[in-house]
Design an enzyme around this catalytic site. Sequence first.
Site, PDB file in Angstrom:
ATOM      1  CD  GLU A 116      22.329   4.521  -0.521  1.00 56.29           C
ATOM      2  OE1 GLU A 116      21.702   5.293  -1.252  1.00 56.29           O
ATOM      3  OE2 GLU A 116      23.333   4.849   0.122  1.00 56.29           O
TER       4      GLU A 116
HETATM    5  N1  CAA Z   1       8.744   9.731  -3.262  1.00 53.34           N
HETATM    6  C1  CAA Z   1       7.668  10.159  -2.594  1.00 53.34           C
HETATM    7  N2  CAA Z   1       6.763   9.318  -2.035  1.00 53.34           N
HETATM    8  C2  CAA Z   1       6.986   8.010  -2.183  1.00 53.34           C
HETATM    9  C3  CAA Z   1       8.095   7.491  -2.859  1.00 53.34           C
HETATM   10  C4  CAA Z   1       9.001   8.415  -3.421  1.00 53.34           C
HETATM   11  N3  CAA Z   1      10.095   8.037  -4.073  1.00 53.34           N
HETATM   12  N4  CAA Z   1       8.042   6.141  -2.833  1.00 53.34           N
HETATM   13  C5  CAA Z   1       6.923   5.811  -2.158  1.00 53.34           C
HETATM   14  N5  CAA Z   1       6.296   6.951  -1.765  1.00 53.34           N
HETATM   15  C6  CAA Z   1       5.023   7.060  -1.056  1.00 53.34           C
HETATM   16  C7  CAA Z   1       3.900   6.398  -1.852  1.00 53.34           C
HETATM   17  O1  CAA Z   1       3.351   7.289  -2.787  1.00 53.34           O
HETATM   18  C8  CAA Z   1       2.921   6.010  -0.778  1.00 53.34           C
HETATM   19  O2  CAA Z   1       2.188   7.140  -0.405  1.00 53.34           O
HETATM   20  P1  CAA Z   1       0.547   7.075  -0.377  1.00 53.34           P
HETATM   21  O3  CAA Z   1       0.222   6.061   0.694  1.00 53.34           O
HETATM   22  O4  CAA Z   1       0.149   8.464  -0.027  1.00 53.34           O
HETATM   23  O5  CAA Z   1       0.100   6.638  -1.734  1.00 53.34           O
HETATM   24  C9  CAA Z   1       3.834   5.677   0.414  1.00 53.34           C
HETATM   25  O6  CAA Z   1       5.079   6.336   0.179  1.00 53.34           O
HETATM   26  C10 CAA Z   1       4.078   4.189   0.546  1.00 53.34           C
HETATM   27  O7  CAA Z   1       4.636   3.761  -0.658  1.00 53.34           O
HETATM   28  P2  CAA Z   1       4.403   2.310  -1.262  1.00 53.34           P
HETATM   29  O8  CAA Z   1       2.972   1.929  -1.116  1.00 53.34           O
HETATM   30  O9  CAA Z   1       4.984   2.291  -2.626  1.00 53.34           O
HETATM   31  O10 CAA Z   1       5.243   1.426  -0.228  1.00 53.34           O
HETATM   32  P3  CAA Z   1       5.706  -0.073  -0.298  1.00 53.34           P
HETATM   33  O11 CAA Z   1       5.541  -0.645   1.047  1.00 53.34           O
HETATM   34  O12 CAA Z   1       5.068  -0.766  -1.449  1.00 53.34           O
HETATM   35  O13 CAA Z   1       7.296   0.067  -0.531  1.00 53.34           O
HETATM   36  C11 CAA Z   1       9.317   0.317  -1.782  1.00 53.34           C
HETATM   37  C12 CAA Z   1       7.872   0.738  -1.599  1.00 53.34           C
HETATM   38  C13 CAA Z   1       9.778   1.049  -3.037  1.00 53.34           C
HETATM   39  C14 CAA Z   1       9.474  -1.159  -1.962  1.00 53.34           C
HETATM   40  C15 CAA Z   1      10.148   0.821  -0.559  1.00 53.34           C
HETATM   41  O14 CAA Z   1       9.797   0.126   0.604  1.00 53.34           O
HETATM   42  C16 CAA Z   1      11.653   0.701  -0.769  1.00 53.34           C
HETATM   43  O15 CAA Z   1      12.266   1.534  -1.450  1.00 53.34           O
HETATM   44  N6  CAA Z   1      12.287  -0.308  -0.141  1.00 53.34           N
HETATM   45  C17 CAA Z   1      13.749  -0.405  -0.159  1.00 53.34           C
HETATM   46  C18 CAA Z   1      14.332   0.311   0.996  1.00 53.34           C
HETATM   47  C19 CAA Z   1      15.775   0.603   0.816  1.00 53.34           C
HETATM   48  O16 CAA Z   1      16.209   1.139  -0.214  1.00 53.34           O
HETATM   49  N7  CAA Z   1      16.565   0.335   1.854  1.00 53.34           N
HETATM   50  C20 CAA Z   1      17.945   0.677   1.825  1.00 53.34           C
HETATM   51  C21 CAA Z   1      18.427   0.912   3.205  1.00 53.34           C
HETATM   52  S1  CAA Z   1      19.400   2.325   3.407  1.00 53.34           S
HETATM   53  C22 CAA Z   1      20.987   1.849   3.047  1.00 53.34           C
HETATM   54  O17 CAA Z   1      21.256   0.859   2.440  1.00 53.34           O
HETATM   55  C23 CAA Z   1      21.939   2.866   3.481  1.00 53.34           C
HETATM   56  C24 CAA Z   1      23.349   2.506   3.672  1.00 53.34           C
HETATM   57  O18 CAA Z   1      23.821   2.460   4.780  1.00 53.34           O
HETATM   58  C25 CAA Z   1      24.235   2.405   2.482  1.00 53.34           C
END
Ligand code: CAA
Length: 380
Positions: free
Chosen positions: A363
């Site tokens: 996550e």
């Molecule tokens: N709420 C709303 N919108 C959001 C947001 C949020 N929390 N976070 C990002 N966004 C939006 C941004 O505003 C952006 O929108 P605009 O283009 O309109 O401005 C869009 O989404 C893209 O966001 P970023 O430019 O910030 O994207 P990024 O490529 O830089 O990535 C990141 C951001 C935070 C690194 C994201 O990719 C991330 O969280 N990565 C980790 C993924 C993760 O947690 N994976 C876990 C897998 S699930 C798991 O583990 C489940 C299990 O089985 C236990």
Amino acid sequence: MDFKLSEEHIMIRDAARDFAQTELLPGVIERDNKQEFPQSLVKKMGELGFLGIMVDPKYGGSGMDAISYVLIMEELSKIDASASVIVSVNNSLVCYGLEAYGSEEQKQKYLTKLATGEFVGAFCLSEPEAGSDATSQATTAIDHGDHYVINGTKNWITNGGRADVYIVIAQTDRDKGSHGINAFIVEKGTEGFHIGPKEDKLGIRGSDTHTLQFNDVKVSKENRIGVNGSGFRFAMKTLSGGRIGIAAQALGIASGAFELALKYSKQRKAFGTEICNHQAIAFKLADMYTDIEAARMLVMKAAWDKDQGLNYDKSSAMAKLYASKVAMEHTVEAVQIHGGNGFVKDYHVERLMRDAKITQIYEGTSEIQKIVISRSLIKE
Ligand code: CAA
């Protein structure tokens, strides 16, 4: 400010504690050894309302708040983090997402069953080449009018082989980047949807983790969650809540290991006295307890933010970052306090140490939490 739990919260915590002691504890070592999914226990957790903790009772949920959720997660995780991750994924990543963003039809068809434990859910975002970099989805969902066709591979999916309902994130329009991503509900048994081999893991070995393959999987348009292109924001919002659950899991692993270490140190003697009387051990206990209490404050604050309807992206990331660090560091200390006994399975702490590691990875890794926190600070 009131740091006291309400009577209702104490009752909920005690019910989870009682369940963990009487039901999860007895077979936990064996399930870990055999990598055995706690099927009958999942059913019992469903009956207790632990699989739809925050879901509105009109959809079969328990209608509790996020504070109750973290109290339950902590108690279950003290004993069995494999069972608690099933609870966390089902509650935060599947039920929450459907309740907040799903259509009424989707809620009636799927949420009512997921919230009661009749169904178990899985959340499919990670891919071989898209773990932290979640916008780089290689899985495609091509629009064919009244349905989509999904192709791709998903990795490390919790409940992968056991779920009835899978939320699948896929790219519909690559040119639109994160705005071209959608989330879909895929049912177990859909043609072209294959469950790959089970992962042999370091920790949370009783949970069921698989690679999933989607080969021309046809999904009706009614099974898309939210409006076209909203899948990435859906995933991010869902994960923010999921991080509260995993933070509470890490807190439980840390506090479970601490309780075992404290008890052991009051019984084990060396140099003529119980080892807790040696400053080397006593100071470890002081550090562990202080850090665990600090983690608890962050976890509770994130849950409180959610309950108050405030933004919890940053507070959930902070809670997960810190609680997972405390879990990793202090389960190692708990093993150290147990000495040779800590290195054998009968004493539980070695399992808690192995289970702790994943809380820094899934996550969103600790590094990703720092991205979320720092971006939010810069934006504020
Ligand atoms: N709420 C709303 N919108 C959001 C947001 C949020 N929390 N976070 C990002 N966004 C939006 C941004 O505003 C952006 O929108 P605009 O283009 O309109 O401005 C869009 O989404 C893209 O966001 P970023 O430019 O910030 O994207 P990024 O490529 O830089 O990535 C990141 C951001 C935070 C690194 C994201 O990719 C991330 O969280 N990565 C980790 C993924 C993760 O947690 N994976 C876990 C897998 S699930 C798991 O583990 C489940 C299990 O089985 C236990």
